[in-house]
Scaffold this motif. Structure first.
Motif, PDB file in Angstrom:
ATOM      1  N   PHE A 206      41.082 -17.195 -32.970  1.00 10.17           N
ATOM      2  CA  PHE A 206      42.486 -16.789 -32.869  1.00 10.17           C
ATOM      3  C   PHE A 206      43.299 -17.403 -34.006  1.00 10.17           C
ATOM      4  N   GLU A 207      43.066 -18.673 -34.286  1.00 12.12           N
ATOM      5  CA  GLU A 207      43.801 -19.352 -35.352  1.00 12.12           C
ATOM      6  C   GLU A 207      43.495 -18.757 -36.721  1.00 12.12           C
ATOM      7  N   LYS A 208      42.281 -18.201 -36.872  1.00 11.52           N
ATOM      8  CA  LYS A 208      41.891 -17.569 -38.136  1.00 11.52           C
ATOM      9  C   LYS A 208      42.313 -16.102 -38.195  1.00 11.52           C
ATOM     10  N   GLY A 209      42.914 -15.627 -37.116  1.00  8.19           N
ATOM     11  CA  GLY A 209      43.352 -14.231 -37.077  1.00  8.19           C
ATOM     12  C   GLY A 209      42.232 -13.252 -36.785  1.00  8.19           C
ATOM     13  N   ASN A 210      41.123 -13.752 -36.251  1.00  4.40           N
ATOM     14  CA  ASN A 210      39.967 -12.895 -35.983  1.00  4.40           C
ATOM     15  C   ASN A 210      40.031 -12.285 -34.579  1.00  4.40           C
ATOM     16  N   THR A 211      41.034 -11.460 -34.380  1.00  6.51           N
ATOM     17  CA  THR A 211      41.148 -10.703 -33.141  1.00  6.51           C
ATOM     18  C   THR A 211      41.033  -9.220 -33.460  1.00  6.51           C
ATOM     19  N   VAL A 212      40.696  -8.431 -32.441  1.00  9.00           N
ATOM     20  CA  VAL A 212      40.612  -6.978 -32.639  1.00  9.00           C
ATOM     21  C   VAL A 212      41.332  -6.282 -31.497  1.00  9.00           C
ATOM     22  N   PRO A 213      41.836  -5.077 -31.728  1.00  6.97           N
ATOM     23  CA  PRO A 213      42.416  -4.309 -30.626  1.00  6.97           C
ATOM     24  C   PRO A 213      41.324  -3.890 -29.651  1.00  6.97           C
ATOM     25  N   VAL A 214      41.726  -3.530 -28.451  1.00  5.37           N
ATOM     26  CA  VAL A 214      40.764  -3.197 -27.395  1.00  5.37           C
ATOM     27  C   VAL A 214      39.734  -2.173 -27.854  1.00  5.37           C
ATOM     28  N   GLU A 215      40.195  -1.122 -28.514  1.00  4.99           N
ATOM     29  CA  GLU A 215      39.288  -0.037 -28.875  1.00  4.99           C
ATOM     30  C   GLU A 215      38.254  -0.436 -29.926  1.00  4.99           C
ATOM     31  N   GLU A 216      38.449  -1.572 -30.591  1.00  6.16           N
ATOM     32  CA  GLU A 216      37.495  -2.024 -31.593  1.00  6.16           C
ATOM     33  C   GLU A 216      36.592  -3.150 -31.096  1.00  6.16           C
ATOM     34  N   SER A 217      36.801  -3.594 -29.869  1.00 15.27           N
ATOM     35  CA  SER A 217      35.945  -4.644 -29.322  1.00 15.27           C
ATOM     36  C   SER A 217      34.566  -4.066 -29.018  1.00 15.27           C
ATOM     37  N   SER A 218      33.526  -4.859 -29.226  1.00 14.35           N
ATOM     38  CA  SER A 218      32.170  -4.338 -29.045  1.00 14.35           C
ATOM     39  C   SER A 218      31.216  -5.435 -28.602  1.00 14.35           C
ATOM     40  N   PRO A 219      30.181  -5.049 -27.881  1.00 12.13           N
ATOM     41  CA  PRO A 219      29.172  -6.008 -27.450  1.00 12.13           C
ATOM     42  C   PRO A 219      28.116  -6.220 -28.533  1.00 12.13           C
ATOM     43  N   VAL A 220      27.288  -7.232 -28.353  1.00  6.69           N
ATOM     44  CA  VAL A 220      26.135  -7.463 -29.218  1.00  6.69           C
ATOM     45  C   VAL A 220      24.912  -7.545 -28.316  1.00  6.69           C
ATOM     46  N   TYR A 221      24.033  -6.554 -28.419  1.00  9.96           N
ATOM     47  CA  TYR A 221      22.844  -6.514 -27.581  1.00  9.96           C
ATOM     48  C   TYR A 221      21.623  -7.097 -28.293  1.00  9.96           C
ATOM     49  N   LEU A 222      21.546  -6.928 -29.614  1.00 10.56           N
ATOM     50  CA  LEU A 222      20.404  -7.308 -30.450  1.00 10.56           C
ATOM     51  C   LEU A 222      19.162  -6.465 -30.142  1.00 10.56           C
ATOM     52  N   ARG A 223      19.260  -5.591 -29.143  1.00 14.12           N
ATOM     53  CA  ARG A 223      18.118  -4.767 -28.784  1.00 14.12           C
ATOM     54  C   ARG A 223      18.625  -3.384 -28.406  1.00 14.12           C
ATOM     55  N   ASP A 224      19.395  -2.783 -29.291  1.00 11.14           N
ATOM     56  CA  ASP A 224      20.046  -1.511 -28.993  1.00 11.14           C
ATOM     57  C   ASP A 224      19.059  -0.400 -28.669  1.00 11.14           C
ATOM     58  N   LYS A 225      17.913  -0.363 -29.373  1.00 13.36           N
ATOM     59  CA  LYS A 225      16.956   0.724 -29.148  1.00 13.36           C
ATOM     60  C   LYS A 225      16.419   0.704 -27.731  1.00 13.36           C
ATOM     61  N   VAL A 226      16.134  -0.492 -27.220  1.00 18.03           N
ATOM     62  CA  VAL A 226      15.636  -0.602 -25.855  1.00 18.03           C
ATOM     63  C   VAL A 226      16.705  -0.169 -24.862  1.00 18.03           C
ATOM     64  N   ALA A 227      17.943  -0.572 -25.126  1.00 12.69           N
ATOM     65  CA  ALA A 227      19.040  -0.195 -24.231  1.00 12.69           C
ATOM     66  C   ALA A 227      19.178   1.323 -24.157  1.00 12.69           C
ATOM     67  N   TRP A 228      19.096   1.981 -25.285  1.00 11.22           N
ATOM     68  CA  TRP A 228      19.229   3.435 -25.280  1.00 11.22           C
ATOM     69  C   TRP A 228      18.070   4.109 -24.564  1.00 11.22           C
ATOM     70  N   LYS A 229      16.876   3.557 -24.675  1.00 12.94           N
ATOM     71  CA  LYS A 229      15.709   4.162 -24.028  1.00 12.94           C
ATOM     72  C   LYS A 229      15.827   4.145 -22.514  1.00 12.94           C
ATOM     73  N   LYS A 230      16.643   3.257 -21.982  1.00 14.36           N
ATOM     74  CA  LYS A 230      16.807   3.167 -20.535  1.00 14.36           C
ATOM     75  C   LYS A 230      17.651   4.316 -19.997  1.00 14.36           C
ATOM     76  N   LEU A 231      18.349   5.025 -20.878  1.00 11.10           N
ATOM     77  CA  LEU A 231      19.221   6.117 -20.445  1.00 11.10           C
ATOM     78  C   LEU A 231      18.416   7.399 -20.306  1.00 11.10           C
ATOM     79  N   PRO A 232      18.665   8.192 -19.264  1.00  7.57           N
ATOM     80  CA  PRO A 232      17.922   9.442 -19.066  1.00  7.57           C
ATOM     81  C   PRO A 232      18.032  10.353 -20.291  1.00  7.57           C
ATOM     82  N   GLY A 233      16.908  10.877 -20.716  1.00  6.51           N
ATOM     83  CA  GLY A 233      16.902  11.810 -21.825  1.00  6.51           C
ATOM     84  C   GLY A 233      16.889  11.183 -23.185  1.00  6.51           C
ATOM     85  N   ARG A 234      16.973   9.851 -23.238  1.00  5.46           N
ATOM     86  CA  ARG A 234      16.962   9.177 -24.538  1.00  5.46           C
ATOM     87  C   ARG A 234      15.567   8.669 -24.861  1.00  5.46           C
ATOM     88  N   GLU A 235      15.133   8.841 -26.095  1.00  6.95           N
ATOM     89  CA  GLU A 235      13.826   8.328 -26.545  1.00  6.95           C
ATOM     90  C   GLU A 235      14.007   7.529 -27.817  1.00  6.95           C
TER      91      GLU A 235
END
Length: 235
Positions: A206-235
């Protein structure tokens, strides 16, 4: 002017909330693997009530951005976004691995920490951190998801002479494999990230000004491909 930052985290089995008002921190925490959605909002209400504040009185909302449980990280960021959007607050994502480093300093005074979260599928979320003079932390290893045997191979030429404090569930989940690390380390008591450590780190951002608006906030999974494979129809 003292900062007022609310933090929450549901990225692991632990569910936690913390409110920083100046140098005072009000925190709630409970290990509740399947009850995050039931526990988190009452915790938020409790800390705000104790401080006599509303969401609209705050300066920012911080959240554990991951890595961690795919579902847990999504729950956390979804609730954080909802709260921040309603109160028009900027957001700050904080590494859960770095939060455990801060927790190790808070509990043990550790200044060099090796964080490992059990990522399932015979892998760990891994990161090493060193504390700076100003109280913030710097990455020694880039955060990654990796099989323990591969991590052992990558660190075989490790030249660090530091004593590393262990943090996270990965150390016990893969004890036999991680014993082979070329790393001088000692056991610690920090198993999960805590919102009180996330909010401490969020203050630096916060002191460094490293904030983002809600719509730009994002998670870090480090394993995005696996996460997507869990969704129906995704390979």
């Amino acid at each position: 002017m003292s900062q007022k930052i609310l933090a929450l985290d549901t990225s692991t089995e632990n569910c936690s909330v913390a409110l920083l008002v100046g140098d005072q921190c009000i925190a709630r925490s409970e290990v509740a693997p399947r009850d995050h959605t039931k526990k988190i909002l009452p915790m938020v209400d409790e800390v705000l009530k104790e401080a006599g504040l509303t969401l609209q009185d705050l300066d920012a909302l911080a959240y554990g951005r991951g890595p961690g449980s795919f579902t847990g990280v999504r729950i956390g960021i979804g609730i954080a976004q909802g709260l921040a959007f309603g109160a028009d607050l900027p957001m700050i994502g904080v590494s859960t691995l770095k939060a455990m480093a801060q927790g190790s300093f808070r509990q043990h005074g550790a200044t060099t920490v090796a964080s490992a979260i059990d990522a399932r599928m015979s892998e760990v979320y891994w990161g090493r951190f060193e504390r700076l003079e100003n109280g913030d932390w710097t990455e020694v290893d880039e955060e990654c998801v990796i099989p323990p045997a591969e991590l052992v191979e990558q660190l075989k030429d490790n030249a660090s002479e530091a004593k590393w404090r262990q943090a996270g569930t990965g150390w016990s989940a893969y004890e036999t494999e991680l014993e082979m690390l070329n790393l001088d380390s000692e056991a610690g008591e920090v198993l999960y990230p805590e919102a009180q450590d996330i909010v401490h780190l969020a203050r630096y951002e916060f002191e460094k000004g490293n904030t983002v608006p809600v719509e730009e906030s994002s998670p870090v999974y480090l394993r995005d491909k696996v996460a997507w494979k869990k969704l129906p129809g995704r390979e």
